[in-house]
Design an enzyme around this catalytic site. Structure first.
Site, PDB file in Angstrom:
ATOM      1  N   HIS A 214       0.838  -1.196   0.000  1.00 30.67           N
ATOM      2  CA  HIS A 214       0.000   0.000   0.000  1.00 30.67           C
ATOM      3  C   HIS A 214       0.879   1.254   0.000  1.00 30.67           C
ATOM      4  O   HIS A 214       0.449   2.319  -0.436  1.00 30.67           O
ATOM      5  CB  HIS A 214      -0.904   0.035   1.230  1.00 30.67           C
ATOM      6  CG  HIS A 214      -1.928  -1.050   1.279  1.00 30.67           C
ATOM      7  ND1 HIS A 214      -1.672  -2.278   1.831  1.00 30.67           N
ATOM      8  CD2 HIS A 214      -3.202  -1.097   0.831  1.00 30.67           C
ATOM      9  CE1 HIS A 214      -2.757  -3.033   1.726  1.00 30.67           C
ATOM     10  NE2 HIS A 214      -3.692  -2.343   1.124  1.00 30.67           N
ATOM     11  N   ASP A 287      -4.345  -5.874  -8.273  1.00 32.35           N
ATOM     12  CA  ASP A 287      -4.568  -5.322  -6.941  1.00 32.35           C
ATOM     13  C   ASP A 287      -4.875  -3.841  -7.136  1.00 32.35           C
ATOM     14  O   ASP A 287      -4.720  -3.284  -8.230  1.00 32.35           O
ATOM     15  CB  ASP A 287      -3.324  -5.539  -6.070  1.00 32.35           C
ATOM     16  CG  ASP A 287      -3.651  -5.582  -4.585  1.00 32.35           C
ATOM     17  OD1 ASP A 287      -4.771  -5.174  -4.209  1.00 32.35           O
ATOM     18  OD2 ASP A 287      -2.794  -6.020  -3.789  1.00 32.35           O
TER      19      ASP A 287
END
Length: 531
Positions: A214, A287
């Protein structure tokens, strides 16, 4: 077109190339969005023929806010809001939208006041209980279906063989490839039987990383042979089952792609490895493209989307620049590649919207009974040199807890059953010299490892001091990796319960009283155990 979904061979001539490209985009939508933001999304759906949506709770809890910089506002009515938004977005779309969510442990991963099931690491502690894992997958699938969710972006099949992993950890079934494959397979079968689409993630394996994708780009410097022997093993084995999609992670694998391209934009990895060599024919989904591992590498709007598509990606999840992405794919992408990806996406829509409606099967256990059965079978005893546990009725012992669960059923139960007053470690005066034995119920504030799982340094010191002065039995209601930050914990007996659910605490009390045996095994290796 909304009355009945046309088959691919009948619909392909009805859509322009631009509309087909729009079908490859999965945009993020948020339960707590404003009316202005909802209207903007409706316009995007209408104007660009968007194919799918992924549900998140709020912009403050989305991937790039992983470090919690913005306050998350909770919404007690988020389930009703979810259903209303899905209905509204579907009405804005010319063709049925695929609605996706990360529901690894149930809708509760994103939506308040919905059933929550145990984390994958908890299921990893079960021994010869694949039927319970199947039930978890089935329950979650049925919960998704009732809410209007078609696509659960699960299961995680990463082998968590790095204790420092900041993002997978408790989301993995463990660190042994065969156990991960077997347990993820049971979960997958349950979801399939509920009629919900699935996604194996995070290809080619996010377990052996110490960087959170992230926030940055993790590097896995392993040979192809090593990857096939471990990280890729669950993917390859499970692809023999009914797998709808594979999610590609944001990883750097220099021995597979020397260009330093993240796997998300690597043709070597997506097309060369997953599509051609392994032979996966289903949908390949990215993702979230807003994650900093990739978003900060592509500064031109749409650049990341076209790079991922040209590498072989079918579905672009959480695209932040869909308009520019669609335009650039139209300008530089292959029309043949667009058609192939569109066909794969439409086949998923046929599976969801085009088949005969079958009568739903009922789960064999209620949500509460299922969680209780898992609690009874996951109990894991560690370092139990003093076992069997003492007959505590004959001992004057400290009844301590650390952390603030919604309800501390375990410690309060000890006080009620055995008359030992409950104290909060570090908050109340405790006369330790009057005791030689202590029971500590440990509720870590966080399931994630950042800042020692949220345990303050003075509390860690208090736990260390307690263990050094007393014979201590610790009941851990949380991530077992917590034990690696507790200095001296190997001098205590530890009973791992993995979750702080009321059902788990009730079972823990029964175990303490000697009424339930420990049948679980630790699904991961801990540094503390190896010392």
């Amino acid at each position: 077109m909304r009355d009945a979904l046309l088959k691919y061979q009948d619909i392909k001539s009805h859509l322009s190339v631009k509309q087909k490209v729009g079908q490859l985009f999965m945009l993020a939508v948020f339960i707590n969005d404003t009316e202005e933001e909802v209207a903007q999304m409706e316009k995007l759906i209408r104007d660009h023929c968007i194919g799918a949506l992924c549900i998140f709770h709020s912009r403050a809890s989305a991937a790039t806010n992983f470090e919690g910089k913005k306050k998350v506002v909770y919404n007690e009515n988020s389930y009703d809001r979810l259903k209303a938004l899905i209905d509204r977005y579907q009405k804005a779309s010319e063709f049925p939208l695929l609605i996706a969510m990360d529901a690894e442990w149930g809708l509760a991963m994103r939506i308040e006041n919905t059933p929550q099931y145990p984390y994958a690491i908890t299921l990893g502690a079960l021994q010869d209980q694949k039927d319970l894992i199947y039930e978890v997958g089935f329950h979650i699938g049925m919960d998704c279906k009732k809410a209007g969710i078609h696509w659960n972006l699960a299961p995680v099949v990463d082998i968590n063989n790095n204790p420092e992993n900041p993002v997978i950890g408790y989301r993995s079934f463990g660190d042994k490839k065969e156990e991960v494959k077997s347990k993820a397979g049971a979960y997958l079968l349950g979801m399939n039987d509920a009629g919900i689409l699935n996604s194996l993630k995070h290809f080619p394996g996010h377990g052996d990383t110490a960087t959170d994708s992230h926030l940055g780009l993790p590097v896995i410097d392993k040979s192809k042979k090593e990857l096939f022997e471990n990280e890729l093993y669950p993917f390859i084995k499970l692809l023999k089952e009914e797998v709808d999609s594979v999610m590609v992670a944001h990883l750097s694998l220099p021995q597979l792609d020397a260009s330093e391209n993240p796997s998300t934009t690597s043709k070597n990895i997506i097309t060369g490895l997953l599509r051609d060599e392994i032979g996966f024919e289903g949908v390949i989904i990215s993702d979230a493209l807003n994650m900093h591992a990739v978003s900060k590498r592509y500064l031109q709007k749409g650049g990341l989307e076209v790079a991922a598509f040209n590498a072989g990606m079918d579905m672009l999840c959480f695209s932040e620049h869909p308009v520019e992405g669609i335009s650039q794919i139209l300008d530089s992408g292959s029309k043949d590649a667009v058609e192939k990806s569109f066909k794969r996406i439409w086949r998923l829509k046929e599976k969801v919207f085009g088949g005969a409606v079958s009568e739903d099967k009922a789960p064999s256990l209620s949500h509460k009974d299922l969680n209780r059965e898992i609690a009874k079978n996951c109990i894991t005893e560690l370092w139990a040199e003093k076992k069997p546990l003492k007959d505590w009725k004959e001992h004057n012992f400290l009844n301590l807890s650390c952390g603030t669960p919604i309800a501390n059923i375990f410690s309060e139960g000890l006080e009620k059953e055995l008359g030992s007053k409950h104290y909060h470690l570090g908050e109340e005066a405790v006369h330790e010299e009057e005791h030689q034995n202590a029971v500590l119920a440990l509720f870590p504030p966080s399931v994630k490892p950042k800042n020692n799982f949220g345990i303050e340094s003075h509390i860690l010191e208090n736990i260390q001091k307690l263990i050094s002065k007393n014979e201590v039995t610790v009941y851990l209601f949380g991530n077992p990796y917590v034990l690696d930050v507790l200095e001296g914990i190997d001098a205590a007996d530890v009973i791992v319960f993995y979750q702080d659910f009321p059902d788990f605490q009730e079972v823990a009390l029964q175990h303490f009283l000697g009424k339930i045996p420990a049948l679980g095994e630790l699904p991961v290796q801990l540094k503390t155990l190896q010392s």
